[in-house]
Design an enzyme around this catalytic site. Structure first.
Site, PDB file in Angstrom:
ATOM      1  N   LYS A 199      -6.760  -9.672  -8.310  1.00 39.47           N
ATOM      2  CA  LYS A 199      -7.432 -10.971  -8.343  1.00 39.47           C
ATOM      3  C   LYS A 199      -8.861 -10.853  -8.872  1.00 39.47           C
ATOM      4  O   LYS A 199      -9.416 -11.812  -9.402  1.00 39.47           O
ATOM      5  CB  LYS A 199      -7.390 -11.617  -6.975  1.00 39.47           C
ATOM      6  CG  LYS A 199      -5.935 -11.896  -6.561  1.00 39.47           C
ATOM      7  CD  LYS A 199      -5.781 -12.945  -5.522  1.00 39.47           C
ATOM      8  CE  LYS A 199      -4.340 -13.404  -5.395  1.00 39.47           C
ATOM      9  NZ  LYS A 199      -3.391 -12.343  -4.967  1.00 39.47           N
TER      10      LYS A 199
HETATM   11  C1  LIG Z   1      -2.051 -12.395  -5.100  1.00 37.95           C
HETATM   12  C2  LIG Z   1      -1.299 -11.114  -5.145  1.00 37.95           C
HETATM   13  C3  LIG Z   1      -0.002 -11.026  -5.683  1.00 37.95           C
HETATM   14  C4  LIG Z   1       0.764 -12.239  -6.171  1.00 37.95           C
HETATM   15  O1  LIG Z   1       0.212 -12.767  -7.335  1.00 37.95           O
HETATM   16  P1  LIG Z   1       0.665 -14.231  -7.853  1.00 37.95           P
HETATM   17  O2  LIG Z   1      -0.264 -14.532  -8.950  1.00 37.95           O
HETATM   18  O3  LIG Z   1       0.482 -15.122  -6.659  1.00 37.95           O
HETATM   19  O4  LIG Z   1       2.081 -14.128  -8.273  1.00 37.95           O
HETATM   20  C5  LIG Z   1       0.610  -9.790  -5.746  1.00 37.95           C
HETATM   21  N1  LIG Z   1      -0.001  -8.689  -5.283  1.00 37.95           N
HETATM   22  C6  LIG Z   1      -1.250  -8.723  -4.748  1.00 37.95           C
HETATM   23  C7  LIG Z   1      -1.854  -7.482  -4.225  1.00 37.95           C
HETATM   24  C8  LIG Z   1      -1.941  -9.936  -4.650  1.00 37.95           C
HETATM   25  O5  LIG Z   1      -3.177  -9.974  -4.119  1.00 37.95           O
END
Ligand SMILES: *Cc1c(COP(=O)(O)O)cnc(C)c1O
Length: 475
Positions: A120
């Site tokens: 993120k």
């Molecule tokens: C947010 C997240 C995901 C999922 O990502 P999306 O964009 O919601 O599909 C997967 N792995 C981690 C570690 C995350 O923080």
């Protein structure tokens, strides 16, 4: 470039106008009017670029209302080795998203080398700089109110800390996050970051955010905003690393690659879909879910059936514990030939608590054109995959990445490199690493002892009025 709503009943807007908002006024999600197509010459030239150079090329196709020199400066300031400094030993931090080869044709694209050790940060760090830039230009301020179960809240706080014009009020469920996740958020001492631990569950925190946002007068007076996963700028920023991963995993632009993506809200893999629409040679987008398999069910059966909160499993890959996939509507808009009337009809069923079934429709017949595959992974699979990858390749992966690897292995094709997106580092989910490997997870040296730093957090009851009062007194 203008942005239109998937529901077709909101005016087209420019990038900066949708940057600070969430849903379109008609309840839809914003998408570019058309996807920019990349020429063979451009793709050839992009192969040699740095991450920041590539980010500028990709993003300038989508962001046409910020002068190029300013956008270049924002991107250069965002994608630095100093910010994405937590690469595995032997990998160059300057690569921002280094590729780790497990065996020929099987790779991990490291997206979790940023401040909070989850992918993120790739988008959120850019968002922080974009917010500051646009707010400064307009002489405005914003108070970001959010609820987090772990990764999103910390990524938002590290992106917004110290930024002018921005305050963050982040609600988290008291005692429900891992010790490392708590330490990451609560150890921040910046004046513009406020952590609120709510006595309750994540859903209680989320309900408070919804209640505050639904109070239009309060929202306007206190300039309440959000940085949720449907934010278009986040999706746009994520497109860049699909290009980077492609260039790293291939020798020439005649080759194709497959990406395996651990998925919850369909945000990450939506960016892969758009990269493919732009002309990146992606043979297959492999979607991996955990026990919360709403999306795997859709790609296997044509039925999209969001779950009730009570049907949502608490798993050891918690950042994918979703009941509905908030970005999925963007893909469905493309799947149904960009017909907003169809999207409205489908989401009328979904928003009413139901499901939709595309089997037998012309839309479903077109699905193969989009080159998706899917699969699911369970706690047992996760433990086994973490163990195998550690024993066979000496690489420690986190629980979400393990879901991606497990499903990737079911979809490999000869001659097509498989790139698994690594979405977090193992130390964020230490408990499961101990269970799988019987040892402590590896931790970047500069984050060791994070749990011992002083913490700053306000604990309160799950009470809307109390949270509003806190915001009022800290604005
Ligand atoms: C947010 C997240 C995901 C999922 O990502 P999306 O964009 O919601 O599909 C997967 N792995 C981690 C570690 C995350 O923080």
């Amino acid at each position: 470039m203008r942005y239109i709503s998937t529901r077709g009943q909101a005016p087209a807007e420019s990038f900066c106008d949708i940057l600070l908002g969430g849903l379109a006024p008609d309840g839809g999600l914003y998408l570019p009017e058309t996807y920019p197509r990349i020429t063979t010459e451009e793709l050839a030239r992009w192969r040699g670029l740095s991450y920041a150079g590539l980010a500028f090329e990709v993003l300038s196709r989508f962001i046409t209302d910020i002068p190029a020199a300013d956008l270049k400066a924002l991107v250069d300031k965002t994608y630095t080795a100093a910010t994405y400094c937590h690469a595995r030993p032997g990998r160059a931090a300057a690569d921002i998203t280094p590729l780790t080869t497990l065996e020929p044709g099987l790779h991990l694209l490291e997206l979790s080398n940023g401040p909070t050790l989850a992918f993120k940060d790739m988008a959120m760090q850019l968002l922080g700089n974009l917010f500051e830039y646009v707010l400064d230009k307009r002489g405005e301020t914003i108070n970001i109110l959010g609820a987090t179960s772990g990764d999103t809240g910390s990524a938002a706080e590290y992106a917004m800390r110290g930024k002018h014009g921005v305050r963050v009020f982040m609600l988290s469920p008291e005692g429900k996050m891992s010790a490392f996740q708590r330490a990451q958020m609560y150890s921040l001492q910046d004046d513009n970051i406020f952590n609120i631990a709510v006595r309750g569950m994540f859903d209680d925190a989320q309900d408070i955010v919804k209640a505050v946002s639904n109070d239009a007068a309060f929202k306007a007076q206190y300039k309440i905003g959000a940085v949720n996963s449907i934010n278009w700028a986040r999706v746009a920023a994520q497109i860049v690393y699909y290009f980077k991963g492609y260039f790293e995993a291939t020798k020439s632009n005649d080759e194709q690659v497959a990406f395996s993506v651990p998925s919850g809200n369909f945000g990450n893999i939506c960016a892969g879909h758009i990269a493919r629409q732009m002309g990146l040679p992606i043979a297959c987008l492999v979607l991996a879910t955990n026990e919360n398999d709403v999306l795997d069910e859709f790609f296997r059966s044509g039925v999209y059936r969001p779950r009730k909160t009570a049907e949502t499993h608490v798993t050891s890959s918690p950042s994918m514990d979703i009941s509905k996939a908030s970005n999925f509507e963007r893909f469905v808009f493309d799947l149904v030939g960009r017909d907003p009337a169809v999207v409205r009809e489908l989401w009328q069923q979904v928003d009413g608590g139901g499901a939709f079934d595309l089997t037998g429709t012309s839309h479903w017949a077109r699905l193969p054109d989009f080159h998706f595959a899917s699969g699911r992974s369970t706690h047992t699979d996760r433990l086994a995959t973490i163990r195998v990858v550690w024993e066979k390749y000496g690489v420690m992966i986190d629980t979400h990445t393990a879901d991606g690897v497990k499903v990737a292995l079911e979809h490999r094709e000869a001659g097509v490199p498989m790139v698994v997106l690594e979405t977090a580092q193992a130390v964020k989910f230490a408990e499961t690493i101990r269970e799988a490997l019987g040892r402590e997870p590896l931790c970047p040296a500069d984050l060791e002892g994070l749990e011992k730093l002083p913490q700053r957090v306000q604990v309160m009851d799950a009470d809307v009025a109390a949270v509003k009062d806190f915001v009022v007194h800290h604005c």
